[in-house]
Motif scaffolding. Structure first.
Motif, PDB file in Angstrom:
ATOM      1  N   ASP A  45       0.773  -1.219   0.033  1.00 26.63           N
ATOM      2  CA  ASP A  45       0.107  -0.062  -0.063  1.00 26.63           C
ATOM      3  C   ASP A  45       0.840   1.186   0.071  1.00 26.63           C
ATOM      4  O   ASP A  45       1.941   1.372   0.815  1.00 26.63           O
ATOM      5  CB  ASP A  45      -0.936   0.044   1.291  1.00 26.63           C
ATOM      6  CG  ASP A  45      -2.035   1.080   0.846  1.00 26.63           C
ATOM      7  OD1 ASP A  45      -3.200   0.547   0.903  1.00 26.63           O
ATOM      8  OD2 ASP A  45      -1.853   2.280   0.914  1.00 26.63           O
ATOM      9  N   THR A  53     -10.119   5.203   1.865  1.00 27.59           N
ATOM     10  CA  THR A  53     -11.421   5.085   2.124  1.00 27.59           C
ATOM     11  C   THR A  53     -11.806   4.168   3.581  1.00 27.59           C
ATOM     12  O   THR A  53     -12.559   4.589   4.244  1.00 27.59           O
ATOM     13  CB  THR A  53     -12.351   4.427   1.023  1.00 27.59           C
ATOM     14  OG1 THR A  53     -11.385   4.780  -0.076  1.00 27.59           O
ATOM     15  CG2 THR A  53     -13.624   4.613   0.988  1.00 27.59           C
ATOM     16  N   SER A  54     -10.874   3.216   3.615  1.00 23.47           N
ATOM     17  CA  SER A  54     -11.481   2.315   4.706  1.00 23.47           C
ATOM     18  C   SER A  54     -11.323   2.765   5.965  1.00 23.47           C
ATOM     19  O   SER A  54     -11.777   2.000   6.935  1.00 23.47           O
ATOM     20  CB  SER A  54     -10.668   0.803   4.611  1.00 23.47           C
ATOM     21  OG  SER A  54     -10.867   0.338   3.269  1.00 23.47           O
ATOM     22  N   LEU A  60     -20.257   0.748  10.043  1.00 23.51           N
ATOM     23  CA  LEU A  60     -21.525  -0.303  10.235  1.00 23.51           C
ATOM     24  C   LEU A  60     -21.352  -1.264   9.274  1.00 23.51           C
ATOM     25  O   LEU A  60     -20.867  -1.148   8.205  1.00 23.51           O
ATOM     26  CB  LEU A  60     -22.687   0.849   9.767  1.00 23.51           C
ATOM     27  CG  LEU A  60     -23.013   1.789  10.458  1.00 23.51           C
ATOM     28  CD1 LEU A  60     -24.207   2.788   9.892  1.00 23.51           C
ATOM     29  CD2 LEU A  60     -23.228   1.636  12.042  1.00 23.51           C
ATOM     30  N   GLY A 371     -17.728  -2.027  -3.486  1.00 28.46           N
ATOM     31  CA  GLY A 371     -17.846  -2.956  -2.293  1.00 28.46           C
ATOM     32  C   GLY A 371     -18.254  -1.933  -1.029  1.00 28.46           C
ATOM     33  O   GLY A 371     -18.203  -1.074  -0.980  1.00 28.46           O
ATOM     34  N   LEU A 373     -17.399  -2.477   3.489  1.00 30.31           N
ATOM     35  CA  LEU A 373     -16.992  -3.498   4.334  1.00 30.31           C
ATOM     36  C   LEU A 373     -17.789  -4.514   4.787  1.00 30.31           C
ATOM     37  O   LEU A 373     -17.192  -5.656   4.965  1.00 30.31           O
ATOM     38  CB  LEU A 373     -16.568  -2.396   5.680  1.00 30.31           C
ATOM     39  CG  LEU A 373     -15.782  -1.557   5.646  1.00 30.31           C
ATOM     40  CD1 LEU A 373     -16.073  -0.401   6.456  1.00 30.31           C
ATOM     41  CD2 LEU A 373     -14.057  -1.853   5.961  1.00 30.31           C
ATOM     42  N   THR A 374     -19.110  -4.319   4.819  1.00 30.75           N
ATOM     43  CA  THR A 374     -19.985  -5.451   5.112  1.00 30.75           C
ATOM     44  C   THR A 374     -19.913  -6.851   4.374  1.00 30.75           C
ATOM     45  O   THR A 374     -20.074  -7.821   4.775  1.00 30.75           O
ATOM     46  CB  THR A 374     -21.588  -4.751   4.989  1.00 30.75           C
ATOM     47  OG1 THR A 374     -21.514  -3.527   5.605  1.00 30.75           O
ATOM     48  CG2 THR A 374     -22.590  -5.727   5.422  1.00 30.75           C
TER      49      THR A 374
HETATM   50  C1  LIG Z   1     -18.405   8.141   4.148  1.00 29.98           C
HETATM   51  C2  LIG Z   1     -18.364   6.645   3.854  1.00 29.98           C
HETATM   52  C3  LIG Z   1     -19.035   5.820   4.680  1.00 29.98           C
HETATM   53  C4  LIG Z   1     -19.113   4.216   4.675  1.00 29.98           C
HETATM   54  N1  LIG Z   1     -19.796   3.650   5.309  1.00 29.98           N
HETATM   55  C5  LIG Z   1     -19.731   2.273   5.253  1.00 29.98           C
HETATM   56  C6  LIG Z   1     -20.183   1.405   6.337  1.00 29.98           C
HETATM   57  O1  LIG Z   1     -20.709   1.864   7.276  1.00 29.98           O
HETATM   58  N2  LIG Z   1     -20.311   0.235   5.738  1.00 29.98           N
HETATM   59  C7  LIG Z   1     -19.668  -0.267   5.020  1.00 29.98           C
HETATM   60  O2  LIG Z   1     -19.603  -1.677   4.703  1.00 29.98           O
HETATM   61  N3  LIG Z   1     -18.871   0.454   4.034  1.00 29.98           N
HETATM   62  C8  LIG Z   1     -19.092   1.454   4.151  1.00 29.98           C
HETATM   63  N4  LIG Z   1     -18.372   2.632   3.294  1.00 29.98           N
HETATM   64  C9  LIG Z   1     -17.820   1.859   1.907  1.00 29.98           C
HETATM   65  C10 LIG Z   1     -16.406   1.333   2.409  1.00 29.98           C
HETATM   66  O3  LIG Z   1     -15.691   2.072   3.317  1.00 29.98           O
HETATM   67  C11 LIG Z   1     -15.422   1.090   1.188  1.00 29.98           C
HETATM   68  O4  LIG Z   1     -16.352   0.709  -0.026  1.00 29.98           O
HETATM   69  C12 LIG Z   1     -14.497   0.453   1.361  1.00 29.98           C
HETATM   70  O5  LIG Z   1     -13.593   1.052   2.474  1.00 29.98           O
HETATM   71  C13 LIG Z   1     -13.308   0.482   0.070  1.00 29.98           C
HETATM   72  O6  LIG Z   1     -12.302  -0.164   0.279  1.00 29.98           O
HETATM   73  P1  LIG Z   1     -11.010  -0.326  -0.733  1.00 29.98           P
HETATM   74  O7  LIG Z   1     -10.325  -1.379  -0.361  1.00 29.98           O
HETATM   75  O8  LIG Z   1     -11.775  -0.683  -2.120  1.00 29.98           O
HETATM   76  O9  LIG Z   1     -10.317   0.998  -0.901  1.00 29.98           O
HETATM   77  P2  LIG Z   1      -9.542   1.772  -0.048  1.00 29.98           P
HETATM   78  O10 LIG Z   1      -9.926   1.727   1.492  1.00 29.98           O
HETATM   79  O11 LIG Z   1      -9.396   3.141  -0.356  1.00 29.98           O
HETATM   80  O12 LIG Z   1      -8.071   1.017  -0.235  1.00 29.98           O
HETATM   81  C14 LIG Z   1      -7.421   1.208  -1.419  1.00 29.98           C
HETATM   82  C15 LIG Z   1      -5.850   1.349  -1.077  1.00 29.98           C
HETATM   83  O13 LIG Z   1      -5.055   1.467  -2.297  1.00 29.98           O
HETATM   84  C16 LIG Z   1      -3.919   1.938  -2.048  1.00 29.98           C
HETATM   85  N5  LIG Z   1      -3.449   2.459  -3.288  1.00 29.98           N
HETATM   86  C17 LIG Z   1      -3.805   3.461  -4.522  1.00 29.98           C
HETATM   87  N6  LIG Z   1      -3.020   3.570  -5.456  1.00 29.98           N
HETATM   88  C18 LIG Z   1      -1.897   2.697  -4.762  1.00 29.98           C
HETATM   89  C19 LIG Z   1      -0.563   2.559  -5.515  1.00 29.98           C
HETATM   90  N7  LIG Z   1      -0.391   2.873  -6.996  1.00 29.98           N
HETATM   91  N8  LIG Z   1       0.023   1.575  -5.151  1.00 29.98           N
HETATM   92  C20 LIG Z   1      -0.044   1.166  -3.537  1.00 29.98           C
HETATM   93  N9  LIG Z   1      -1.285   1.315  -3.140  1.00 29.98           N
HETATM   94  C21 LIG Z   1      -2.141   2.090  -3.865  1.00 29.98           C
HETATM   95  C22 LIG Z   1      -4.399   3.261  -1.243  1.00 29.98           C
HETATM   96  O14 LIG Z   1      -3.224   3.835  -0.482  1.00 29.98           O
HETATM   97  C23 LIG Z   1      -5.554   2.743  -0.368  1.00 29.98           C
HETATM   98  O15 LIG Z   1      -5.066   2.374   0.895  1.00 29.98           O
HETATM   99  C24 LIG Z   1     -18.394   3.937   3.364  1.00 29.98           C
HETATM  100  C25 LIG Z   1     -17.616   4.804   2.570  1.00 29.98           C
HETATM  101  C26 LIG Z   1     -17.416   6.126   2.910  1.00 29.98           C
HETATM  102  C27 LIG Z   1     -16.614   7.012   2.004  1.00 29.98           C
END
Ligand SMILES: Cc1cc2nc3c(=O)[nH]c(=O)nc-3n(C[C@H](O)[C@H](O)[C@H](O)COP(=O)(O)OP(=O)(O)OC[C@H]3O[C@@H](n4cnc5c(N)ncnc54)[C@H](O)[C@@H]3O)c2cc1C
Length: 567
Positions: A45, A53-54, A60, A371, A373-374
Motif C-alpha cells: 500500500d 477510504t477504509s 457499520l 464494495g 466493508l460489510t
Molecule cells: C463516508 C463513507 C461511509 C461508508 N460507510 C460504510 C459503512 O458503514 N459500511 C460499509 O460496509 N461500507 C461503508 N463505506 C464503504 C467502504 O468504506 C468502502 O467501500 C471500502 O472501504 C473501500 O475499500 P477499498 O479497499 O476498495 O479502498 P481503500 O480503502 O481506499 O483502499 C485502497 C488502497 O489502495 C492504496 N493505493 C492506491 N493506489 C496505490 C498504488 N499505486 N500503490 C499502492 N497502493 C495504492 C491506497 O493507499 C488505499 O489504501 C463507506 C464509505 C464512505 C466513504
C-alpha cells in the motif's frame, strides 16, 4: 519497523503467485484469503493499511435498508446475509445495534409504508436480529430526550450491526492474519505501474519512506486500489467493463450526545438517511453523499455546515453544536462500481453499492470495483476462486481464513485472565473489563500479553494517559503491527486521534515513551513529524488547543469523559 524492512527486502527477492496493490478492506481480505489458503502472496500500500477510504466509513456492517427505496432487494438480501455472517464470525467485534429512526411530519413516505419496510428488511435478513419496534413521538421523547419530536409523527427501531473498534482496526486485523499466514506485506510502498514480461507481471515499486525503487514479480496482479483503481489500470493498460464513480462522505466527531447505546437515524433535508452513531466516549455524525471527480477530498465548510445544521434541527441540545465542538472529521470517497460505458449517468444517489470483479484471464489481472466493508468476506472468497481459475495452486481451498479464534482458545484466554485477576488492572473509567477489550483487539495474540504482564506487572500500566492503552500493547504494536508513522498508531491501529483532541494527545504523559517503544531512536522525529502535519481539523484547532487532556480524574462531570473510555 523491523517487520516492514524485512518484508521490503523480501518483496524483490522472490517471485509471488499474486501481488495485491492496495491494503484497504478489499486488498486486506484478498491477502488474508489467498495467504490462508496457501498461495504465495505479496501486498503493498502506498500509504498505511486502511489509510484511504477504509478509515472513513460509518463503521457499520449493515444490509443497506436505504437501498430498498431503489428496489435493490437482491443487494439488500446479500448485504443482510453478509452482515449476519460477520456477526456470527466476529461476535466480539461486529455487534448488533438498534437504529431509532424518527419520521418528520409531511415526509415523502407514509409512516405505515416505512414501518412495513422495516419489517420487510428484517425478514429479508432472515429475521436474524431483534424484531422492529414501532414508537410514537412521545415514546421517542421518553426514550431519547435529546430528539426534538415537535415535528415528528413517531418512528421505529430496527437492528443492524456496527464495528466495535474502528474500521481501520478491522481492516488491519485481516492484514495481520495474512501476515501470520505467510503473506509478505509492506505499507508505504507504492506501485508505479506494472508490465507483463513473458507471462509474469513485473511491478515497479517505490518505498516512499526511503525513496528506493525495486521490482516485484508475480504471476497474477490484483488491483485493489479503491478510488485509484482506474488510475492504476491506466498505468498497466487494463481495459475494464467497469469504472469508478466517486461519492464524498464526511462524518463529524463530537462529545457524546446521548448515553443510550443506539444509532439515531434521521432523514436529512436532502431526503437521505443520516446517523448519530455511538463511538465510545464520543458521537460520530454523518454522512453526506456528494458526487466528486477526484479521490483527493477534504471536508469543506459547506459539508460541515450541512451536517451541523441538520443535526441541530433534529436534536434538542442545550446549546447547538458548532464547529468548536468538532473533535475530528472523517472524510472519504466511496468508490462506486459503474459500467465503463455510460453507467455513471443514472441518478447519482441511486448508483448501486454492489462490488464487481473485472477479471482479465488472458493477462492474469483482477480489478476490484466498489464494495463495502460489510461484504468483505464475499470479496475474499470470490478473489480466491478467480485466482484458482487462473491456474494458481491453492493448496488449502477449504481453509476458513476468517473469524475469531475457536472457543477452546477463547476459554483458555479468559481462564488465564481470571487466574491472574487481569480485570483488576482495568482503567477506572473503562466501559468494559480489560480482558474483554484485549480479546476483541488481539484474539489469540492476547494470550502473549498475559504472559508479558505475568513477567512484569508494569506492562499492564496505561502508557498514554487518557487512553486505555497498556505498555505491553504498545510493545506488541511495535513488533507486529508495522507502525511506521505515529499517525498509523494513533488513528488506525487505535482510534485515539479520533476521540482525543490533538493538543491533549500532544500533552499526554507517556506519549514520548510510547514513541520510544514504537520507533526507538527515531521517536522525537516521528513525534515532530506527526504534530507538524496539517491536521484535518486545523480550522477548529483553536477549540482543540484549549481542551484539557482527558485523565482519570479530569472532567468527571463531563458526560463525554466520565462514563466510558473505550478507544
Ligand atoms: C463516508 C463513507 C461511509 C461508508 N460507510 C460504510 C459503512 O458503514 N459500511 C460499509 O460496509 N461500507 C461503508 N463505506 C464503504 C467502504 O468504506 C468502502 O467501500 C471500502 O472501504 C473501500 O475499500 P477499498 O479497499 O476498495 O479502498 P481503500 O480503502 O481506499 O483502499 C485502497 C488502497 O489502495 C492504496 N493505493 C492506491 N493506489 C496505490 C498504488 N499505486 N500503490 C499502492 N497502493 C495504492 C491506497 O493507499 C488505499 O489504501 C463507506 C464509505 C464512505 C466513504
Amino acid at each position: 519497523m523491523k517487520l516492514r524492512q524485512s518484508n521490503i527486502d523480501r518483496l524483490s527477492a522472490a517471485d509471488y503467485d499474486v501481488l495485491i496493490i492496495g491494503g484497504g478492506i478489499n486488498g486486506a481480505v484478498s491477502a488474508a484469503a489467498l495467504a490462508g489458503k496457501g498461495a504465495k502472496v505479496a501486498l503493498i500500500d502506498r500509504g498505511d493499511f486502511a489509510g484511504c477510504t477504509s478509515m472513513h466509513s460509518s463503521n457499520l456492517a449493515w444490509g443497506g435498508i436505504k437501498y430498498m427505496e431503489t428496489y435493490e432487494f437482491a443487494l439488500v438480501r446479500k448485504l443482510c446475509l453478509s452482515r449476519n455472517h460477520l456477526i456470527r464470525n466476529y461476535p466480539s467485534t461486529v455487534q448488533e445495534i438498534r437504529f431509532l429512526t424518527t419520521i418528520t411530519k409531511g415526509f415523502r413516505y407514509d409512516p405505515r409504508y416505512l414501518w412495513a419496510g422495516a419489517w420487510l428488511y428484517w425478514s429479508i435478513g432472515n429475521c436474524f436480529t431483534r424484531i422492529p419496534k414501532l414508537l410514537s413521538a412521545s415514546a421517542i421523547a421518553r426514550e431519547e430526550p435529546i430528539i426534538d419530536v415537535s415535528h415528528s409523527v413517531g418512528g421505529f427501531e430496527y437492528s443492524d450491526a456496527y464495528l466495535h473498534d474502528n474500521d481501520a482496526r478491522f481492516v488491519f486485523n485481516f492484514v495481520r492474519s495474512a501476515l501470520s499466514s505467510g503473506c509478505v506485506a509492506a505499507n508505504y510502498v507504492e506501485s508505479l505501474g506494472a508490465r507483463r514480461v513473458d507471462g509474469v507481471w513485473v511491478t515497479r515499486a517505490r518505498d516512499t519512506v526511503a525513496g528506493e525503487t525495486f521490482e516485484i514479480r508475480s504471476r497474477v496482479l490484483i488491483n485493489a486500489a479503491g478510488p485509484f483503481v482506474d488510475e492504476h489500470n491506466a498505468l498497466t493498460g487494463q481495459k475494464t467493463e467497469h469504472r469508478h464513480a466517486l461519492s464524498k462522505g464526511i462524518h463529524l466527531i463530537v462529545d457524546r450526545l446521548t448515553s443510550s447505546h443506539r444509532v439515531l437515524a434521521f432523514f436529512a433535508d436532502d431526503g437521505r438517511l443520516f446517523f448519530v452513531i455511538p463511538m465510545g466516549p464520543r458521537t460520530c455524525i454523518g454522512t453526506t453523499d456528494t458526487r466528486v471527480e477526484s479521490p483527493h477530498v477534504h471536508a469543506t465548510d459547506e459539508d460541515i455546515k450541512f451536517v451541523l445544521d441538520n443535526i441541530n434541527k433534529r436534536l434538542k441540545l442545550k446549546t447547538a453544536l458548532t464547529r468548536q465542538d468538532i473533535i475530528a472529521t472523517r472524510c472519504g470517497v466511496r468508490p462506486l462500481a459503474v459500467r465503463a460505458q455510460g453507467g455513471g449517468d443514472r441518478d447519482f444517489l441511486q448508483l448501486s453499492r454492489k462490488h464487481a470483479l473485472d477479471v482479465n484471464f488472458a493477462d492474469a489481472h483482477i480489478s476490484i470495483f466498489g464494495g463495502k466493508l460489510t461484504d468483505c468476506l464475499n470479496v475474499g472468497n470470490e478473489v480466491c476462486d478467480n485466482v484458482a481459475s487462473m491456474g494458481i495452486d491453492i493448496p488449502h481451498p477449504d481453509y476458513k481464513w476468517y473469524g475469531e479464534p475457536p472457543a477452546a482458545i477463547r476459554d483458555e484466554f479468559f481462564h488465564q485472565a481470571e487466574l491472574m485477576k487481569l480485570d483488576g488492572y482495568t482503567a477506572p473509567h473503562a466501559s468494559e473489563p480489560l480482558s474483554t477489550r484485549l480479546w476483541r483487539r488481539y484474539g489469540a495474540q492476547a494470550i502473549g500479553l498475559l504472559e508479558n504482564i505475568r513477567e512484569d506487572p508494569g506492562q499492564a500500566q496505561i502508557l498514554i494517559e487518557g487512553t486505555e492503552y497498556l505498555r505491553c500493547e504498545i510493545r506488541q504494536a511495535a513488533r507486529r503491527e508495522m507502525v511506521t508513522k505515529l499517525e498509523d498508531f494513533l488513528r488506525r491501529r487505535s482510534k485515539i486521534a479520533l476521540v482525543v483532541r490533538r493538543e491533549s494527545i500532544r500533552r499526554a504523559p507517556g506519549l514520548m515513551e510510547a514513541c520510544r517503544l514504537l520507533f526507538g531512536d527515531q521517536a522525537q522525529q516521528k513525534f515532530d513529524e506527526y504534530f507538524a502535519q496539517k491536521h484535518a481539523m486545523a480550522d477548529v484547532d483553536s477549540a482543540a488547543d484549549t481542551a484539557e487532556p482527558i485523565s482519570g480524574t479530569a472532567a468527571a462531570d463531563n458526560p463525554a469523559h466520565s462514563g466510558a473510555l473505550n478507544w
